[in-house]
Design a protein around this motif. Structure first.
Motif, PDB file in Angstrom:
ATOM      1  N   MET A   1       0.839  -1.176   0.000  1.00 21.58           N
ATOM      2  CA  MET A   1       0.000   0.000   0.000  1.00 21.58           C
ATOM      3  C   MET A   1       0.890   1.247   0.000  1.00 21.58           C
ATOM      4  N   VAL A   2       0.599   2.186  -0.884  1.00 17.30           N
ATOM      5  CA  VAL A   2       1.328   3.453  -0.927  1.00 17.30           C
ATOM      6  C   VAL A   2       0.827   4.323   0.218  1.00 17.30           C
ATOM      7  N   ARG A   3       1.759   4.811   1.001  1.00 11.62           N
ATOM      8  CA  ARG A   3       1.418   5.652   2.152  1.00 11.62           C
ATOM      9  C   ARG A   3       1.787   7.089   1.826  1.00 11.62           C
ATOM     10  N   LYS A   4       1.030   8.034   2.387  1.00 14.38           N
ATOM     11  CA  LYS A   4       1.254   9.447   2.109  1.00 14.38           C
ATOM     12  C   LYS A   4       1.285  10.268   3.393  1.00 14.38           C
ATOM     13  N   ASP A   5       2.171  11.247   3.403  1.00 16.45           N
ATOM     14  CA  ASP A   5       2.251  12.243   4.459  1.00 16.45           C
ATOM     15  C   ASP A   5       1.497  13.464   3.962  1.00 16.45           C
ATOM     16  N   LEU A   6       0.493  13.888   4.709  1.00 15.32           N
ATOM     17  CA  LEU A   6      -0.267  15.087   4.349  1.00 15.32           C
ATOM     18  C   LEU A   6       0.331  16.280   5.082  1.00 15.32           C
ATOM     19  N   VAL A   7       0.502  17.373   4.378  1.00 16.53           N
ATOM     20  CA  VAL A   7       1.045  18.596   4.956  1.00 16.53           C
ATOM     21  C   VAL A   7      -0.081  19.619   5.021  1.00 16.53           C
ATOM     22  N   ILE A   8      -0.371  20.081   6.230  1.00 15.09           N
ATOM     23  CA  ILE A   8      -1.470  21.019   6.470  1.00 15.09           C
ATOM     24  C   ILE A   8      -0.889  22.254   7.138  1.00 15.09           C
ATOM     25  N   ILE A   9      -1.312  23.428   6.666  1.00 19.24           N
ATOM     26  CA  ILE A   9      -0.812  24.685   7.228  1.00 19.24           C
ATOM     27  C   ILE A   9      -2.005  25.493   7.751  1.00 19.24           C
ATOM     28  N   PRO A  10      -2.365  25.254   9.014  1.00 16.43           N
ATOM     29  CA  PRO A  10      -3.482  25.998   9.607  1.00 16.43           C
ATOM     30  C   PRO A  10      -2.998  27.276  10.290  1.00 16.43           C
ATOM     31  N   VAL A  72       5.531   8.298   1.177  1.00 15.45           N
ATOM     32  CA  VAL A  72       6.488   8.046   2.242  1.00 15.45           C
ATOM     33  C   VAL A  72       6.868   6.572   2.272  1.00 15.45           C
ATOM     34  N   ALA A  73       7.976   6.299   2.920  1.00 14.26           N
ATOM     35  CA  ALA A  73       8.345   4.938   3.284  1.00 14.26           C
ATOM     36  C   ALA A  73       7.995   4.788   4.754  1.00 14.26           C
ATOM     37  N   VAL A  74       7.380   3.671   5.111  1.00 10.65           N
ATOM     38  CA  VAL A  74       7.037   3.385   6.496  1.00 10.65           C
ATOM     39  C   VAL A  74       7.629   2.026   6.839  1.00 10.65           C
ATOM     40  N   ALA A  75       8.420   1.987   7.889  1.00  7.31           N
ATOM     41  CA  ALA A  75       9.078   0.739   8.268  1.00  7.31           C
ATOM     42  C   ALA A  75       8.992   0.522   9.770  1.00  7.31           C
ATOM     43  N   ALA A  76       8.707  -0.701  10.162  1.00  8.02           N
ATOM     44  CA  ALA A  76       8.693  -1.051  11.583  1.00  8.02           C
ATOM     45  C   ALA A  76      10.121  -1.060  12.106  1.00  8.02           C
ATOM     46  N   LEU A  77      10.321  -0.445  13.255  1.00  7.00           N
ATOM     47  CA  LEU A  77      11.620  -0.467  13.920  1.00  7.00           C
ATOM     48  C   LEU A  77      11.477  -1.216  15.237  1.00  7.00           C
ATOM     49  N   PRO A  78      12.434  -2.054  15.578  1.00  7.77           N
ATOM     50  CA  PRO A  78      12.407  -2.627  16.924  1.00  7.77           C
ATOM     51  C   PRO A  78      12.487  -1.496  17.943  1.00  7.77           C
ATOM     52  N   ASP A  79      11.792  -1.635  19.043  1.00  4.53           N
ATOM     53  CA  ASP A  79      11.789  -0.622  20.095  1.00  4.53           C
ATOM     54  C   ASP A  79      13.011  -0.850  20.981  1.00  4.53           C
ATOM     55  N   ALA A  80      14.170  -0.419  20.475  1.00  2.07           N
ATOM     56  CA  ALA A  80      15.428  -0.637  21.181  1.00  2.07           C
ATOM     57  C   ALA A  80      16.405   0.474  20.810  1.00  2.07           C
ATOM     58  N   VAL A 111       9.347   8.112   6.610  1.00  2.35           N
ATOM     59  CA  VAL A 111      10.408   8.866   5.941  1.00  2.35           C
ATOM     60  C   VAL A 111       9.905   9.441   4.629  1.00  2.35           C
ATOM     61  N   VAL A 112      10.089  10.750   4.460  1.00  2.00           N
ATOM     62  CA  VAL A 112       9.924  11.416   3.175  1.00  2.00           C
ATOM     63  C   VAL A 112      11.340  11.609   2.661  1.00  2.00           C
ATOM     64  N   SER A 113      11.594  11.201   1.420  1.00  2.00           N
ATOM     65  CA  SER A 113      12.959  11.303   0.909  1.00  2.00           C
ATOM     66  C   SER A 113      12.966  11.675  -0.561  1.00  2.00           C
TER      67      SER A 113
END
Length: 125
Positions: A1-10, A72-80, A111-113
């Motif tokens: 699934m393609v994930r997206k970061d939305l940028v909002i300027i309120p 964006v890229a979304v990746a699970a990181l170990p909590d360490a 990550v946005v790159s």
């Protein structure tokens, strides 16, 4: 699934994030990550949701200024300790520039790159 970061300027005023959250919640859109800052009378909000295209429409109809919807890229990181550094080092060593990064619920790195596809391959997300 393609994930997206939305940028909002309120505008920077009380209740903006409450209204944003209520707007998305009413539309049954889940917020998976959010980052919000203010300065010079404006806010800068980055939000990761489960249904980006629907969220853009709903937010615009509610009067929010959605400036961008970026892959964006979304990746699970170990909590360490050291996991963020390791993930970012792999991107750097591959020549992938991180333009923005934040941690989402469940220790997921967003990550946005300059090369999202390559970032996804490297991070496995």
């Amino acid at each position: 699934m393609v994930r997206k970061d939305l940028v909002i300027i309120p505008d920077d005023e009380p209740g903006v994030l409450a209204r944003l959250g209520e707007t998305l919640g009413t539309a049954d859109i889940n917020i998976e990550a959010i980052s919000a800052f203010t300065g010079r009378g404006k806010g800068l909000v980055h939000v990761l949701v489960d249904r980006a295209d629907d969220a853009v429409q709903v937010l615009r109809e509610a009067g929010f200024e959605v400036k961008a919807s970026r892959d964006v890229a979304v990746a699970a990181l170990p909590d360490a300790p050291g996991q963020l550094g390791d993930a970012c080092r792999r991107l750097a060593d591959a020549g992938v520039n991180i333009e923005q990064a934040y941690i989402a619920a469940g220790s997921h790195l967003v990550v946005v790159s300059d090369d999202v596809e390559r970032a996804r391959q490297i991070l496995g997300g």
